[in-house]
Design a protein around this motif. Structure first.
Motif, PDB file in Angstrom:
ATOM      1  N   ARG A  59       0.850  -1.186   0.000  1.00 34.89           N
ATOM      2  CA  ARG A  59       0.000   0.000   0.000  1.00 34.89           C
ATOM      3  C   ARG A  59       0.895   1.249   0.000  1.00 34.89           C
ATOM      4  NH1 ARG A  59      -1.305  -3.491   3.596  1.00 34.89           N
ATOM      5  NH2 ARG A  59      -0.524  -2.216   5.324  1.00 34.89           N
ATOM      6  N   ALA A  60       0.278   2.397   0.034  1.00 33.41           N
ATOM      7  CA  ALA A  60       1.045   3.650   0.044  1.00 33.41           C
ATOM      8  C   ALA A  60       0.761   4.413   1.327  1.00 33.41           C
ATOM      9  CB  ALA A  60       0.712   4.493  -1.176  1.00 33.41           C
ATOM     10  N   SER A  66      -6.331   6.626   0.891  1.00 33.86           N
ATOM     11  CA  SER A  66      -6.910   5.287   0.814  1.00 33.86           C
ATOM     12  C   SER A  66      -5.897   4.250   1.271  1.00 33.86           C
ATOM     13  CB  SER A  66      -7.348   4.974  -0.618  1.00 33.86           C
ATOM     14  OG  SER A  66      -6.213   4.867  -1.457  1.00 33.86           O
ATOM     15  N   HIS A  67      -6.416   3.063   1.550  1.00 29.15           N
ATOM     16  CA  HIS A  67      -5.551   1.941   1.947  1.00 29.15           C
ATOM     17  C   HIS A  67      -5.540   0.877   0.847  1.00 29.15           C
ATOM     18  CE1 HIS A  67      -5.049   3.616   5.933  1.00 29.15           C
ATOM     19  NE2 HIS A  67      -6.353   3.809   5.994  1.00 29.15           N
ATOM     20  N   ARG A  68      -5.732   1.288  -0.380  1.00 28.14           N
ATOM     21  CA  ARG A  68      -5.826   0.352  -1.491  1.00 28.14           C
ATOM     22  C   ARG A  68      -4.473  -0.303  -1.756  1.00 28.14           C
ATOM     23  NH1 ARG A  68      -7.136   3.786  -6.803  1.00 28.14           N
ATOM     24  NH2 ARG A  68      -7.359   1.647  -7.601  1.00 28.14           N
ATOM     25  N   ALA A  69      -4.510  -1.450  -2.392  1.00 28.80           N
ATOM     26  CA  ALA A  69      -3.287  -2.153  -2.791  1.00 28.80           C
ATOM     27  C   ALA A  69      -2.780  -1.566  -4.104  1.00 28.80           C
ATOM     28  CB  ALA A  69      -3.562  -3.640  -2.955  1.00 28.80           C
ATOM     29  N   TYR A  70      -1.497  -1.272  -4.145  1.00 30.69           N
ATOM     30  CA  TYR A  70      -0.872  -0.771  -5.364  1.00 30.69           C
ATOM     31  C   TYR A  70       0.015  -1.824  -6.027  1.00 30.69           C
ATOM     32  CZ  TYR A  70      -2.576   3.934  -4.574  1.00 30.69           C
ATOM     33  OH  TYR A  70      -3.393   5.030  -4.415  1.00 30.69           O
ATOM     34  N   LEU A  71       0.201  -2.943  -5.351  1.00 24.50           N
ATOM     35  CA  LEU A  71       0.925  -4.066  -5.941  1.00 24.50           C
ATOM     36  C   LEU A  71       0.536  -5.317  -5.164  1.00 24.50           C
ATOM     37  CD1 LEU A  71       3.141  -4.676  -8.134  1.00 24.50           C
ATOM     38  CD2 LEU A  71       4.775  -4.744  -6.236  1.00 24.50           C
ATOM     39  N   VAL A  72       0.289  -6.399  -5.879  1.00 24.97           N
ATOM     40  CA  VAL A  72      -0.010  -7.690  -5.244  1.00 24.97           C
ATOM     41  C   VAL A  72       1.042  -8.681  -5.712  1.00 24.97           C
ATOM     42  CG1 VAL A  72      -1.664  -9.586  -5.032  1.00 24.97           C
ATOM     43  CG2 VAL A  72      -2.487  -7.216  -5.130  1.00 24.97           C
ATOM     44  N   GLN A  73       1.690  -9.350  -4.736  1.00 29.52           N
ATOM     45  CA  GLN A  73       2.730 -10.318  -5.046  1.00 29.52           C
ATOM     46  C   GLN A  73       2.251 -11.714  -4.662  1.00 29.52           C
ATOM     47  OE1 GLN A  73       2.972  -7.239  -3.125  1.00 29.52           O
ATOM     48  NE2 GLN A  73       5.032  -7.514  -2.274  1.00 29.52           N
ATOM     49  N   LEU A 116      -6.858  -6.496  -0.095  1.00 28.31           N
ATOM     50  CA  LEU A 116      -7.028  -7.591  -1.044  1.00 28.31           C
ATOM     51  C   LEU A 116      -8.508  -7.804  -1.364  1.00 28.31           C
ATOM     52  CD1 LEU A 116      -4.417 -10.131   0.385  1.00 28.31           C
ATOM     53  CD2 LEU A 116      -4.286  -8.968  -1.828  1.00 28.31           C
ATOM     54  N   ALA A 117      -9.355  -7.730  -0.343  1.00 33.21           N
ATOM     55  CA  ALA A 117     -10.792  -7.876  -0.568  1.00 33.21           C
ATOM     56  C   ALA A 117     -11.321  -6.770  -1.472  1.00 33.21           C
ATOM     57  CB  ALA A 117     -11.533  -7.872   0.768  1.00 33.21           C
ATOM     58  N   GLU A 118     -10.727  -5.603  -1.359  1.00 37.30           N
ATOM     59  CA  GLU A 118     -11.158  -4.458  -2.175  1.00 37.30           C
ATOM     60  C   GLU A 118     -10.985  -4.725  -3.665  1.00 37.30           C
ATOM     61  OE1 GLU A 118      -9.280  -0.195  -2.371  1.00 37.30           O
ATOM     62  OE2 GLU A 118     -10.413  -0.365  -0.511  1.00 37.30           O
ATOM     63  N   VAL A 119     -10.001  -5.581  -4.008  1.00 34.70           N
ATOM     64  CA  VAL A 119      -9.788  -5.920  -5.427  1.00 34.70           C
ATOM     65  C   VAL A 119     -10.330  -7.318  -5.756  1.00 34.70           C
ATOM     66  CG1 VAL A 119      -7.843  -4.375  -5.737  1.00 34.70           C
ATOM     67  CG2 VAL A 119      -7.420  -6.727  -4.978  1.00 34.70           C
ATOM     68  N   GLY A 120     -11.166  -7.867  -4.870  1.00 35.62           N
ATOM     69  CA  GLY A 120     -11.843  -9.120  -5.172  1.00 35.62           C
ATOM     70  C   GLY A 120     -11.095 -10.374  -4.793  1.00 35.62           C
ATOM     71  N   ALA A 256      -8.576  14.248  -2.506  1.00 32.47           N
ATOM     72  CA  ALA A 256      -7.336  14.229  -3.292  1.00 32.47           C
ATOM     73  C   ALA A 256      -6.588  12.905  -3.174  1.00 32.47           C
ATOM     74  CB  ALA A 256      -6.422  15.366  -2.830  1.00 32.47           C
ATOM     75  N   ASP A 257      -7.066  11.997  -2.317  1.00 32.20           N
ATOM     76  CA  ASP A 257      -6.372  10.742  -2.028  1.00 32.20           C
ATOM     77  C   ASP A 257      -4.916  11.002  -1.646  1.00 32.20           C
ATOM     78  OD1 ASP A 257      -5.990   8.074  -1.580  1.00 32.20           O
ATOM     79  OD2 ASP A 257      -5.675   7.557  -3.677  1.00 32.20           O
ATOM     80  N   ILE A 258      -4.752  11.877  -0.680  1.00 36.59           N
ATOM     81  CA  ILE A 258      -3.440  12.207  -0.135  1.00 36.59           C
ATOM     82  C   ILE A 258      -3.499  11.995   1.366  1.00 36.59           C
ATOM     83  CG2 ILE A 258      -1.744  14.054   0.245  1.00 36.59           C
ATOM     84  CD1 ILE A 258      -2.665  15.307  -2.363  1.00 36.59           C
TER      85      ILE A 258
END
Length: 423
Positions: A59-60, A66-73, A116-120, A256-258
């Motif tokens: 996350r960032a 937001s707490h969204r995932a920006y990369l999934v490994q 992770l749930a946020e992206v299904g 602004a998602d900051i």
């Protein structure tokens, strides 16, 4: 410092990982998945793989609201490793479905499951290596520490606080991210063996099931009260300024998602509440409001402060936060000495059991559960009632088996009778 003082200084301990081999990627760095065709290939590769799947997300935090995932490994036997950029897709449920029946190995699952749930991607079975490390009594349970202690490799740490919303992601960051799943399967297997040797495997299974069964976290009331430095705010009018600035900042940050702290630091909010500026010009002269970020929204900040200054007394926030449950334990001795005695006895008993089993006390039983039990015990505080209370507060069966009896005994504790006055 004198030579004598220098000689008296204790030697700096060596880094225990200094001589360990540096963990490297066994299969090299794969390309980031960011097209539909590439995602389809990865989905089929992981569907065809065998055994558990190592999963991680970046996350960032500290950069984005937001707490969204920006990369999934991911990594799986027979599938290799994959780095998936969720941003072009939005939904990765096809990938989640491909590994749905597998056990997902996640380090500190509570941190990653929501994004992770946020992206299904929602697992049916999980193995949390951090939580397992706690059950085994490891003093440090970060991924790098466990990989070092259990598997004998030194991991890179230099990009843990990176802004993962950056595009394109730099190559060294991608290597760091891929390494986070490189040894998770091996780590999981070694830790399971250790859990079984110590008779803690069933504990771990119950803990992992509880992670998946836990409901989404409820938002905390009055989140503005978590502003760092609040102890400097002495009156209700100043608290109203903190609340108004916090809420104004939160609206800007969300739009602004900051990260809010990058728009206006907590120190600025507290400084304004303490100074209580009478006009916009006075506000602008405050040290914490001279930065470019604070200056950009100066009109908004002043309007928030002015609104708080004009609130009627009836609308000012209360001095203390609202508590859902017992009051702070430090107040118990005066308000209810018997409850304070019960709490002390319960904490001591649970601490002894935790030490005997090499567990952090908070992993043996939630401190909040102990406080609630001591403050408002069941009317008939026998073993059956205490057991029911613990179940109702989401204690696992292994925790109940270890603590219910000693907690029942602790509830019988009473405060000592003060000596009679000689007057």
């Amino acid at each position: 410092m004198s030579p004598a003082e220098t000689q008296q200084q204790p030697p700096v301990p060596d880094d225990p990982t200094e001589n360990l081999p540096l963990l490297e990627l066994r299969d090299g760095l794969s390309e980031v998945i960011e097209t539909d065709a590439a995602l389809t290939e990865v989905v089929e590769a992981f569907r065809a793989g065998t055994g558990p799947v190592a999963v991680d997300a970046e996350r960032a935090s500290g950069y984005r609201y937001s707490h969204r995932a920006y990369l999934v490994q991911l990594r799986r036997e027979g599938s290799g490793s994959a780095l998936v950029d969720p941003i072009p897709f939005g939904d990765l449920s096809a990938l989640g479905d491909a590994i749905l029946d597998a056990e997902w190995i996640i380090h500190a699952a509570n941190q990653d499951l929501a994004c992770l749930a946020e992206v299904g991607m929602v697992p049916r079975k999980v193995f949390d290596t951090e939580l397992a490390g706690r059950l085994l009594g490891y003093p440090k349970v970060g991924l790098a520490s466990l990989v070092s202690e259990v598997l004998g490799y030194k991991m890179r740490k230099e990009h843990s606080a990176a802004d993962w919303s950056t595009r394109p992601l730099p190559g060294p960051w991608l290597v760091y991210a891929a390494l986070d799943v490189e040894m998770l399967i091996e780590l999981r297997n070694e830790i399971e063996a250790e859990l079984r040797r110590e008779g803690k495997w069933e504990w771990a299974e119950q803990e992992f099931a509880a992670i998946l069964a836990a409901p989404p976290r409820e938002p905390k009331p009055d989140p503005w009260r978590r502003t760092s430095g609040m102890h400097r705010v002495r009156n209700r009018r100043s608290l109203a300024v903190v609340r108004a600035l916090w809420e104004a900042r939160d609206q800007i940050a969300e739009a602004a998602d900051i990260s809010p702290g990058r728009i206006l630091p907590d120190a600025a909010i507290v400084e304004a509440a303490a100074a209580m500026p009478v006009d916009r010009e006075t506000l602008q002269r405050l040290t914490a409001f001279k930065g470019r970020g604070a200056h950009r929204h100066m009109r908004t900040w002043w309007e928030a402060i002015d609104h708080a200054r004009r609130l009627p007394e009836s609308e000012l926030p209360k001095q203390g936060p609202r508590y859902d449950g017992p009051p702070p334990a430090r107040a118990w001795a005066d308000r209810d000495p018997d409850a304070a005695a019960r709490l002390s006895a319960a904490r001591s008993a649970v601490s002894e059991i935790a030490e005997a089993h090499r567990l952090p006390t908070e992993n043996l039983l939630s401190p909040d559960t102990i406080r609630r039990l001591a403050w408002t015990p069941p009317a008939d505080a026998d073993l059956a009632a205490v057991t029911t209370f613990l179940r109702e507060h989401n204690a696992r069966e292994w925790q109940i088996a270890l603590t219910a009896e000693v907690l029942t005994e602790a509830l019988a504790t009473e405060a000592p009778t003060p000596p009679e006055s000689l007057d």
